[in-house]
Design a protein around this motif. Sequence first.
Motif, PDB file in Angstrom:
ATOM      1  N   ALA A   1       0.840  -1.210   0.000  1.00 39.86           N
ATOM      2  CA  ALA A   1       0.000   0.000   0.000  1.00 39.86           C
ATOM      3  C   ALA A   1       0.876   1.262   0.000  1.00 39.86           C
ATOM      4  O   ALA A   1       2.037   1.214   0.426  1.00 39.86           O
ATOM      5  N   PRO A   2       0.352   2.397  -0.421  1.00 43.56           N
ATOM      6  CA  PRO A   2       1.137   3.646  -0.378  1.00 43.56           C
ATOM      7  C   PRO A   2       1.585   3.990   1.046  1.00 43.56           C
ATOM      8  O   PRO A   2       2.586   4.683   1.222  1.00 43.56           O
ATOM      9  N   GLU A   3       0.856   3.488   2.031  1.00 45.95           N
ATOM     10  CA  GLU A   3       1.245   3.749   3.434  1.00 45.95           C
ATOM     11  C   GLU A   3       2.382   2.844   3.879  1.00 45.95           C
ATOM     12  O   GLU A   3       2.758   2.839   5.047  1.00 45.95           O
ATOM     13  N   GLN A   4       2.941   2.057   2.952  1.00 48.88           N
ATOM     14  CA  GLN A   4       4.018   1.107   3.292  1.00 48.88           C
ATOM     15  C   GLN A   4       5.236   1.309   2.372  1.00 48.88           C
ATOM     16  O   GLN A   4       5.506   0.494   1.494  1.00 48.88           O
TER      17      GLN A   4
ATOM     18  N   ILE B   1      -6.332  -4.285   0.172  1.00 43.59           N
ATOM     19  CA  ILE B   1      -6.522  -4.833  -1.181  1.00 43.59           C
ATOM     20  C   ILE B   1      -7.917  -4.478  -1.691  1.00 43.59           C
ATOM     21  O   ILE B   1      -8.113  -4.181  -2.866  1.00 43.59           O
ATOM     22  N   PHE B   2      -8.885  -4.479  -0.781  1.00 38.95           N
ATOM     23  CA  PHE B   2     -10.261  -4.176  -1.164  1.00 38.95           C
ATOM     24  C   PHE B   2     -10.344  -2.755  -1.714  1.00 38.95           C
ATOM     25  O   PHE B   2     -10.903  -2.503  -2.781  1.00 38.95           O
ATOM     26  N   ARG B   3      -9.700  -1.820  -1.014  1.00 41.80           N
ATOM     27  CA  ARG B   3      -9.730  -0.420  -1.470  1.00 41.80           C
ATOM     28  C   ARG B   3      -8.941  -0.237  -2.762  1.00 41.80           C
ATOM     29  O   ARG B   3      -9.362   0.413  -3.700  1.00 41.80           O
ATOM     30  N   ARG B   4      -7.747  -0.873  -2.804  1.00 44.90           N
ATOM     31  CA  ARG B   4      -6.817  -0.621  -3.912  1.00 44.90           C
ATOM     32  C   ARG B   4      -7.286  -1.256  -5.221  1.00 44.90           C
ATOM     33  O   ARG B   4      -6.784  -0.916  -6.280  1.00 44.90           O
ATOM     34  N   THR B   5      -8.174  -2.240  -5.146  1.00 45.61           N
ATOM     35  CA  THR B   5      -8.626  -2.874  -6.382  1.00 45.61           C
ATOM     36  C   THR B   5     -10.002  -2.356  -6.780  1.00 45.61           C
ATOM     37  O   THR B   5     -10.727  -3.022  -7.506  1.00 45.61           O
ATOM     38  N   GLY B   6     -10.367  -1.184  -6.278  1.00 43.74           N
ATOM     39  CA  GLY B   6     -11.675  -0.631  -6.631  1.00 43.74           C
ATOM     40  C   GLY B   6     -12.777  -1.551  -6.132  1.00 43.74           C
ATOM     41  O   GLY B   6     -13.769  -1.780  -6.827  1.00 43.74           O
ATOM     42  N   SER B   7     -12.609  -2.121  -4.943  1.00 40.20           N
ATOM     43  CA  SER B   7     -13.603  -2.976  -4.283  1.00 40.20           C
ATOM     44  C   SER B   7     -13.930  -4.234  -5.069  1.00 40.20           C
ATOM     45  O   SER B   7     -15.019  -4.772  -4.952  1.00 40.20           O
TER      46      SER B   7
END
Length: 563
Positions: free
Chosen positions: A190-193, A413-419
């Motif tokens: 994630a961008p936070e990582q 993953i849920f957020r990053r893949t457009g749900s």
Amino acid sequence: MHNCCPSQRQVNGLNNVLNRHPWWRDAVIYQVYVRSFLDSTGDGIGDLAGVRAGLPYLKKLGVDGIWLSPFYPSPQHDHGYDVAGYCDVDPLFGDLAEFDLLTAAARRLGMKVLLDIVPNHCSDEHPWFRQALAAAPGSRERGRFHFADGRGPDGSEPPNNWHSMFGGPAWTRVTEADGRPGQWYLHMFAPEQPDWNWRTPEVAAEFDQVLRFWLDRGVDGFRVDVAAGLFKHPELPDSPDPEADARTRDSVNPLAWNQPEVHDVWRHWRAVCEEYTARDGRERLLVGEVSVPTARDHALYVRPDELHQAFFFDLLSAPWNADAFRKVIGEAMQDIAGTGSTVTWVLNNHDQVRTVTRYGEPTPEGSGLGAARARAAALLMLALPGAAYIYQGEELGLPEVVDLPDDVLTDPIFRRTGSRARIRDGCRVPLPWSGQASPFGFTSGAEGARPWLPQPDYFAEYATDRALADTRSFWHLYRDGLQLRSRLPQLGDGALEWLDTPPGVLGFVRGDGLNRGDGLVCAVNFGTAPTPAPVSGTPLLASGPCPAGVLPGSTAAWWINDL
Ligand code: GLC
């Protein structure tokens, strides 16, 4: 004159004795996903005091130790795999004093404690990353991470075409101190990582301190997160097949993963562990999460001077059929031969759909079938040579919670893949311990305390108090399997000999240096119709009803050989 320090010869001698059978070679470790194990404070999130309270339960189950998912200070964007401080405890989970109480309690019970160390990336709230953001391009502070200028006339395109494992590009653009859009930084998750730059010696030195901090506090070793990461190709060139990278959650980009330099890190970490063992005779363990394309690559990580073990994940993706399982098990044994390590088997973890659901069929009877198969798979795993990891709730036969509403899902993953991808929340729902209604004893807080993910009503059937009281439960199967495993010399470390079995059935004998007649036979019927058992007597243990001479469908059993 009396010399209090052992000589090098004595140390070597001690090591020789120990190394004949280090504990980890066939240990069964229980993975504690701390935030979902047991909550002692009533905030709906499990914590270290909860883990300590649960230790007697785990001792009774019969595991050799625990692996604790990350509990370090973290903004929790990836539930602790985004670490803002490596040598402390997040107040969400307790403090260092509580950590010490937990390890002391585990030691008293004779259980090992492994921590989860995350060396590939940290949190965007880690002080070094904050310093990097505040510093100028080209600075020492930015050199600890992968900062690069963007492409295109105004630098608005990412520096290369790499994909993040969690979806989307692996780069995020920063705003420089003067308020203008600036450089980009690399994050394979994630961008936070943000990913550490392991080509900077300061980073390696920092992790040395982290290892020693926890080893000094008495831990028995580490599960190493993303152990095939760390180094990237020095020029950060484009990936040859970005579409393939985007299609999978496997680390397939050959420029971002599995770079040869990473092996030096594991050699060094192994040496640090050996140093501690030489001091007190206690073997430490490094077990790596190693996702690499081939078995040959995998074996390189467990050479005698590198990681002690690396999870063998192929059972997680094997479909429920005898040929697939035989192939995967055969490959694992071949992979490990000659490395000096043992295979580290896994059927479930915090990133995967639980076995009961994975092996089920999408029919009304499907979940019963999934449960029967998951029980059979458990007996199979516990009979295989090497070590095994049990993910919390596996011993209760918990199914995946497949119908969590979108608004409670937390997996990045849920957020990053457009749900689109609902992958990891369903196996992380807090454990049911007792009672008829949520929170099922998970949280000891006031009435109305809510677990961080909602527990379905049917969790009542799986609560530990019911499982312990019912001898037909998953829990008793695991407990009985673990007891036999620690009692029978045939099980654990050693060789395996395949038996000739009818199609759809797997069978093998365990027991080195014994007469074949004393071997332990394990057989699994992957089909649904009964088949003749390979051994005529009554099984020592079976995953379901199993009369003498017959192996029913979706069932595994253990016998002492009478061939
Ligand atoms: C590992 C962990 C996973 C985490 C990822 C990034 O794969 O098992 O949970 O999200 O690393 O740290």
